[in-house]
Design an enzyme around this catalytic site. Structure first.
Site, PDB file in Angstrom:
ATOM      1  N   ASN A  10       0.913  -1.178  -0.044  1.00 24.82           N
ATOM      2  CA  ASN A  10      -0.027  -0.181  -0.053  1.00 24.82           C
ATOM      3  C   ASN A  10       0.819   1.197   0.164  1.00 24.82           C
ATOM      4  O   ASN A  10       1.438   1.484   0.884  1.00 24.82           O
ATOM      5  CB  ASN A  10      -0.886  -0.116   1.337  1.00 24.82           C
ATOM      6  CG  ASN A  10      -1.679   1.118   1.245  1.00 24.82           C
ATOM      7  OD1 ASN A  10      -1.830   1.834   0.445  1.00 24.82           O
ATOM      8  ND2 ASN A  10      -2.480   1.342   2.526  1.00 24.82           N
ATOM      9  N   LYS A  12       0.040   4.328  -0.349  1.00 24.59           N
ATOM     10  CA  LYS A  12      -0.632   5.433   0.449  1.00 24.59           C
ATOM     11  C   LYS A  12      -0.436   6.573  -0.381  1.00 24.59           C
ATOM     12  O   LYS A  12      -0.406   6.506  -1.733  1.00 24.59           O
ATOM     13  CB  LYS A  12      -0.110   5.498   1.962  1.00 24.59           C
ATOM     14  CG  LYS A  12      -0.258   4.239   2.520  1.00 24.59           C
ATOM     15  CD  LYS A  12       0.261   4.640   4.072  1.00 24.59           C
ATOM     16  CE  LYS A  12      -0.122   3.257   4.850  1.00 24.59           C
ATOM     17  NZ  LYS A  12       0.170   3.249   6.380  1.00 24.59           N
ATOM     18  N   HIS A  93      -9.428   1.144   5.212  1.00 23.73           N
ATOM     19  CA  HIS A  93      -8.172   1.232   5.875  1.00 23.73           C
ATOM     20  C   HIS A  93      -8.104   2.227   7.180  1.00 23.73           C
ATOM     21  O   HIS A  93      -9.031   2.960   7.143  1.00 23.73           O
ATOM     22  CB  HIS A  93      -7.034   1.844   5.115  1.00 23.73           C
ATOM     23  CG  HIS A  93      -5.738   1.660   5.475  1.00 23.73           C
ATOM     24  ND1 HIS A  93      -4.924   2.593   6.109  1.00 23.73           N
ATOM     25  CD2 HIS A  93      -4.747   0.791   5.075  1.00 23.73           C
ATOM     26  CE1 HIS A  93      -3.843   2.306   6.460  1.00 23.73           C
ATOM     27  NE2 HIS A  93      -3.738   1.364   5.966  1.00 23.73           N
ATOM     28  N   GLU A  95      -6.411   4.306   8.293  1.00 20.32           N
ATOM     29  CA  GLU A  95      -6.162   6.008   8.080  1.00 20.32           C
ATOM     30  C   GLU A  95      -7.291   6.505   7.582  1.00 20.32           C
ATOM     31  O   GLU A  95      -7.639   7.703   8.058  1.00 20.32           O
ATOM     32  CB  GLU A  95      -5.079   5.980   7.196  1.00 20.32           C
ATOM     33  CG  GLU A  95      -3.728   5.546   8.126  1.00 20.32           C
ATOM     34  CD  GLU A  95      -2.644   5.431   6.988  1.00 20.32           C
ATOM     35  OE1 GLU A  95      -1.526   4.907   7.495  1.00 20.32           O
ATOM     36  OE2 GLU A  95      -2.514   5.536   5.958  1.00 20.32           O
ATOM     37  N   GLY A 169       3.337   2.315  10.754  1.00 16.61           N
ATOM     38  CA  GLY A 169       4.448   3.215  10.349  1.00 16.61           C
ATOM     39  C   GLY A 169       5.045   3.432  11.867  1.00 16.61           C
ATOM     40  O   GLY A 169       5.934   4.526  11.871  1.00 16.61           O
ATOM     41  N   SER A 208       3.884  -2.272  10.271  1.00 14.18           N
ATOM     42  CA  SER A 208       5.318  -2.233  10.335  1.00 14.18           C
ATOM     43  C   SER A 208       5.839  -3.362  10.006  1.00 14.18           C
ATOM     44  O   SER A 208       6.793  -3.929  10.612  1.00 14.18           O
ATOM     45  CB  SER A 208       5.693  -1.787  11.628  1.00 14.18           C
ATOM     46  OG  SER A 208       5.403  -0.392  12.064  1.00 14.18           O
TER      47      SER A 208
END
Length: 248
Positions: A10, A12, A93, A95, A169, A208
């Site tokens: 992904n 992003k 997702h 986010e 992340g 991560s």
């Protein structure tokens, strides 16, 4: 049931035309490991040029609107993604749940419209750090699955991804035991919703994932692959994850 590993990247809000060389290198590595499924979910601006350069590597979007068309400025429909060359998309997702305040019902609607447009779907679920610290991780994930997963979900078009929001992340990951526990709960919840079809649905871990920890994570019970963020941006970092999946 044996399920093929899937390693999905992904990107992003990263990636320009200058980065197409990385996509070509990733596609070449994926072709060398035919026993692993690999995909890249890219910014919409890169989908068409990436499809032209990626060979058989599936290219996807990162979201779609829940409507087929309409007055929705700045949004893309699943049919638009499909026309651009995408073969899959991410929905739900963390986010987008956090930043755009999307709900599990939104994720359900997006998964359904993507299916109708002929796209495969990776649907995400996962808890926040506060929810985990409060001992609510299992209940949060179960509730998200119950409200997000379409009733006709099958492994030929649907994939679930567990992504603890606090690990994305940050360089932090849950223990292997914690990952296994949530994946087992997710599998059990899927069986409640779609019956035996759940055994054919892959559950990815996202949060991560790197070349250094991928081998152990991918060897964990009920982990059928990985949804990879930052480490998917370059072949140098992403290919070791593909290789780790090939060794499992």
């Amino acid at each position: 049931m044996a399920r093929r590993k899937l390693v999905a990247g992904n990107w992003k809000m990263h990636g320009m035309l200058a980065d197409l060389g990385e996509i070509e290198a990733i596609a070449a590595a994926a072709a060398r490991h035919g026993d692993v499924d690999v995909a890249l979910c890219l910014p919409a601006t890169l989908i068409a040029p990436a499809v032209a350069r990626a060979g058989v590597l599936p290219i996807g979007g990162q979201d779609c609107h829940e409507k087929d068309k309409g007055a929705h400025t700045g949004c893309l429909s699943a049919a638009m993604l499909r026309e651009a060359g995408a073969s899959l998309t991410i929905v739900g997702h963390s986010e987008r749940r956090a930043d755009q305040h999307e709900t599990s019902q939104d994720a359900w609607a997006k998964a359904a419209v993507a299916r109708r447009a002929g796209l495969k779907v990776i649907l995400c679920c996962g808890e926040t750090e506060a929810e985990r610290d409060a001992g609510r991780a299992e209940r949060v994930v179960q509730a998200q699955i119950e409200k997000s997963v379409p009733e006709d979900a099958t492994g030929d078009w649907f994939t679930l991804a567990y992504e603890p929001r606090w690990a994305i992340g940050t360089g932090r990951t849950p223990t292997l035991e914690e990952i296994a526990a949530i994946h087992a709960i997710a599998r059990a919840k899927m069986r409640q919703l779609v019956g035996d079809a759940a055994d054919g649905i892959r559950i990815l871990y996202g949060g991560s994932v790197t070349g250094a920890n991928a081998g152990d994570i991918l060897a964990t019970e009920d982990v059928d692959g990985a949804l990879v963020g930052g480490a998917s941006l370059t072949a140098e970092k992403f290919v070791p994850i593909i290789e780790a999946a090939a060794g499992r």
